[in-house]
Scaffold this active site. Structure first.
Site, PDB file in Angstrom:
ATOM      1  NE  ARG A 197       2.549  -3.063  -0.970  1.00 23.65           N
ATOM      2  CZ  ARG A 197       2.851  -4.154  -1.633  1.00 23.65           C
ATOM      3  NH1 ARG A 197       2.938  -5.283  -0.980  1.00 23.65           N
ATOM      4  NH2 ARG A 197       3.064  -4.101  -2.915  1.00 23.65           N
ATOM      5  CE1 TYR A 198       0.502   1.027   1.610  1.00 26.42           C
ATOM      6  CE2 TYR A 198      -0.534   0.409  -0.460  1.00 26.42           C
ATOM      7  CZ  TYR A 198       0.519   0.976   0.228  1.00 26.42           C
ATOM      8  OH  TYR A 198       1.590   1.484  -0.454  1.00 26.42           O
ATOM      9  NE  ARG A 252      -4.597   2.745   0.504  1.00 30.57           N
ATOM     10  CZ  ARG A 252      -3.904   2.802   1.624  1.00 30.57           C
ATOM     11  NH1 ARG A 252      -4.394   2.301   2.748  1.00 30.57           N
ATOM     12  NH2 ARG A 252      -2.690   3.317   1.647  1.00 30.57           N
ATOM     13  CB  CYS A 274      -2.134  -1.556 -21.580  1.00 33.75           C
ATOM     14  SG  CYS A 274      -1.891  -1.810 -19.817  1.00 33.75           S
ATOM     15  CB  CYS A 330       4.463   2.262 -19.899  1.00 28.60           C
ATOM     16  SG  CYS A 330       2.814   2.995 -19.890  1.00 28.60           S
ATOM     17  CB  CYS A 390       5.006  -1.981 -17.630  1.00 33.21           C
ATOM     18  SG  CYS A 390       3.613  -2.746 -16.769  1.00 33.21           S
ATOM     19  NE  ARG A 437       0.610  -4.272 -10.929  1.00 33.43           N
ATOM     20  CZ  ARG A 437       0.004  -3.102 -10.831  1.00 33.43           C
ATOM     21  NH1 ARG A 437      -0.763  -2.659 -11.812  1.00 33.43           N
ATOM     22  NH2 ARG A 437       0.179  -2.353  -9.766  1.00 33.43           N
ATOM     23  CG  ASP A 497       7.829   0.646  -9.033  1.00 29.87           C
ATOM     24  OD1 ASP A 497       8.070   1.271  -7.980  1.00 29.87           O
ATOM     25  OD2 ASP A 497       6.676   0.455  -9.467  1.00 29.87           O
ATOM     26  CG  ASP A 516       5.176   0.880  -4.416  1.00 28.40           C
ATOM     27  OD1 ASP A 516       5.230   0.286  -3.313  1.00 28.40           O
ATOM     28  OD2 ASP A 516       4.166   0.897  -5.120  1.00 28.40           O
ATOM     29  CE  LYS A 538       1.009   3.797  -4.620  1.00 27.62           C
ATOM     30  NZ  LYS A 538       0.292   2.551  -4.249  1.00 27.62           N
TER      31      LYS A 538
HETATM   32  C1  LIG Z   1      -0.767   2.098  -4.693  1.00 24.51           C
HETATM   33  C2  LIG Z   1      -1.490   0.997  -4.108  1.00 24.51           C
HETATM   34  C3  LIG Z   1      -2.714   1.191  -3.453  1.00 24.51           C
HETATM   35  C4  LIG Z   1      -3.349   2.550  -3.333  1.00 24.51           C
HETATM   36  O1  LIG Z   1      -2.555   3.395  -2.543  1.00 24.51           O
HETATM   37  P1  LIG Z   1      -3.040   4.889  -2.210  1.00 24.51           P
HETATM   38  O2  LIG Z   1      -1.871   5.509  -1.512  1.00 24.51           O
HETATM   39  O3  LIG Z   1      -4.239   4.756  -1.331  1.00 24.51           O
HETATM   40  O4  LIG Z   1      -3.364   5.553  -3.502  1.00 24.51           O
HETATM   41  C5  LIG Z   1      -3.321   0.095  -2.900  1.00 24.51           C
HETATM   42  N1  LIG Z   1      -2.768  -1.126  -2.961  1.00 24.51           N
HETATM   43  C6  LIG Z   1      -1.595  -1.354  -3.545  1.00 24.51           C
HETATM   44  C7  LIG Z   1      -1.024  -2.714  -3.552  1.00 24.51           C
HETATM   45  C8  LIG Z   1      -0.912  -0.300  -4.153  1.00 24.51           C
HETATM   46  O5  LIG Z   1       0.262  -0.521  -4.769  1.00 24.51           O
END
Ligand SMILES: *Cc1c(COP(=O)(O)O)cnc(C)c1O
Length: 392
Positions: A126-127, A130, A139, A143, A146, A148, A307, A344, A351
Site C-alpha cells: 500500500r505504501y 514497504r 495465531c 482477538c 481481529c 483480518r 477498524d 487506518d 494509517k
Molecule cells: C501498517 C502497515 C504498514 C506499516 O506501516 P508503518 O506506519 O510503517 O508502521 C505497512 N503496510 C501496510 C499495508 C500496513 O497496514
C-alpha cells in the site's frame, strides 16, 4: 473495591502461573512449554464452561464463532481472566459475544482494503517503500476484534493462500521496497527453522534494509520466546518486533522476561494497542499500560482506532475518547510512553495520524499554541527577508 485492588495488582508484574491452573495438576515444566500451552488451548464451549461461568451472550457468541473467527485461548492468557468480573478486560478480548454477529451498515469484512492492494496473494503493498507480508493465517489465540478475521483462524470461508515464491519474486523485482513487515496470523507461531528460511531469503534481497515482525505471541504465549529463537532472530538485524498489548494486566512476569530476552538480543520493541471499549478506554489504564511497557523496554508505537470490522461495534470507542487519552498523556508523562493515535482509513487509505489540536491560531507572522496545562503561548514566525540562497 474489588476493581481498585485489581487495578493495583495490574500495575505490578504478576506471574500468570499462580493459582488456578496450578491446582489442576499441571506441572511447572508443562506450563512453561509452549507446545503444552498450544495443545491445551481453550477452543470449545465445553472446555470454556469447565473453567468459567458464561453469560447467555457469551455462550451464543462461542457457538456462532465457529463459522466466523475461531475461539482459541492459551492457558497462559486465560489465566489472566478475573473469573468474578463479567466485564474483565482480558475476557472481552478473547471470549466471543453474540454481538459479533451484528453487522452495522458501515462495517466491512476487509476494513482496511487489503485484498485490493495485494499484487501477489499474501503481500499487501500500500505504501511506496514497504510491504506487509502475511505469512500465516494462524495465531496462538484469536482477538475478537481481529482486523483480518476474514482470513484468519480457518473458521470463515475466505482463505489467505499466501504464495511465498511469487511474493519473494515480487520483492526481488521491486527495488523500491526497503522495509518488509511480517505479520498474519502470527509469524512467531512458526518453528525457528521455518521462520529462519523466510528471514534468510528476505536478507538475500539486497534492497531490503529493514525487517519487522508483528506478533502477539510474546503476550499470548511468552513460553515461545526462547533464547534459541532470540539468537536466531538477531542474525537478521536490523530487525524490530511490534507486539500487541491492550491492558496492563497482560504484562506478567513471564511476558516481561520474554520481552527482555528479545531486547537483550538487540531487537527494538514497539507496541500496537487497539482502543477498545471496556478494556483500555480511559487515561488511567492507558498510562499504567505505557509505563509498564517502558519497564519491559517496549516503546508504545501506535494506538489504533478500532477498524470497522464486522461485528465489532460493541468494542468501538468514540474518537473523542482517544483524543482525550492522548491529551491525558502528552506533557503529563514520559514522551517515550506516548503512542501515535491513528485511524487506518476505511477502504484502504492507510494509517492517518489523529492528534489533539495544540495550535490555536496560525498565520504568516505567528503561531498561537497551548500546552498540556491549557496555557497559551505565541511563537513568532521568522520575519521574511529576501535571501538569495533560500526561498521558502
Ligand atoms: C501498517 C502497515 C504498514 C506499516 O506501516 P508503518 O506506519 O510503517 O508502521 C505497512 N503496510 C501496510 C499495508 C500496513 O497496514
Amino acid at each position: 473495591m474489588q476493581h481498585d485492588s485489581q487495578n493495583d495488582l495490574d500495575k505490578s508484574f504478576r506471574s500468570s502461573a499462580i493459582g488456578y491452573w496450578a491446582n489442576q495438576g499441571v506441572t511447572d515444566q508443562e506450563w512453561n512449554d509452549h507446545k503444552w500451552q498450544l495443545k491445551n488451548r481453550i477452543s470449545s464451549l465445553p472446555q470454556l464452561e469447565e473453567h468459567l461461568n458464561l453469560s447467555e451472550d457469551e455462550r451464543n457468541g462461542v457457538i456462532l464463532s465457529g463459522t466466523k473467527l475461531a475461539m482459541s485461548i492459551t492457558p497462559h492468557f486465560f489465566n489472566l481472566i478475573d473469573r468474578d468480573d463479567p466485564d474483565c478486560p482480558i475476557r472481552r478480548q478473547v471470549i466471543p459475544r453474540v454481538e459479533e454477529t451484528i453487522t452495522s451498515p458501515y462495517e466491512l469484512s476487509d476494513p482496511c482494503g487489503e485484498d485490493s492492494n495485494m499484487p501477489v496473494p499474501g503481500l499487501v503493498h500500500r505504501y511506496p517503500d514497504r510491504v506487509l507480508f502475511l505469512v500465516t493465517d494462524r495465531c496462538a489465540s484469536y482477538c475478537r476484534y481481529c482486523t483480518r478475521s476474514r482470513v484468519v483462524s480457518g473458521a470463515g470461508d475466505q482463505a489467505l493462500e499466501t504464495n511465498y515464491e511469487a511474493a519473494f519474486q515480487y520483492l526481488e523485482e521491486h527495488t523500491e521496497i526497503r522495509d518488509v513487515l511480517l505479520s498474519g496470523g502470527d509469524p512467531l507461531l512458526f518453528s525457528d527453522s521455518k521462520l529462519e528460511q523466510i528471514l534468510s531469503r528476505l536478507r538475500s534481497i539486497k534492497h531490503i534494509e529493514f525487517l519487522r515482525i508483528g506478533s502477539r505471541i510474546p503476550i499470548f504465549l511468552p513460553q515461545r520466546i526462547t533464547p534459541e529463537l532470540c539468537r536466531m532472530l538477531q542474525k537478521y538485524h536490523p530487525l524490530f518486533v511490534s507486539v500487541h498489548v491492550n491492558h496492563p494486566r497482560e504484562l506478567t512476569s513471564e511476558v516481561k522476561e520474554g520481552l527482555e530476552c528479545l531486547a537483550n538480543h538487540g531487537i527494538p520493541l514497539g507496541n500496537q494497542s487497539v482502543l477498545l471499549r471496556g478494556v483500555n478506554d480511559n487515561v488511567e489504564t492507558m498510562k499504567a499500560l505505557t509505563h509498564k511497557l517502558l519497564m519491559c523496554r517496549v516503546r508504545p508505537y501506535y494506538l489504533y482506532q478500532l477498524d470497522l470490522i464486522q461485528g465489532s461495534s460493541h468494542l468501538q470507542v468514540p474518537v473523542a475518547k482517544g483524543l482525550e487519552i492522548i491529551e491525558g498523556l502528552r506533557g503529563h508523562t514520559t514522551g517515550y510512553s506516548i503512542p501515535q493515535y491513528v485511524i487506518d482509513a476505511p477502504g484502504g487509505g492507510g494509517k492517518v495520524p489523529i492528534n489533539p489540536d495544540y495550535i490555536i491560531q496560525r498565520n504568516s507572522e505567528r503561531v498561537v499554541i497551548r500546552n498540556f496545562e491549557g496555557k497559551t503561548f505565541e511563537y513568532p514566525e521568522p520575519a521574511v527577508q529576501p535571501d538569495p540562497l533560500l526561498d521558502y
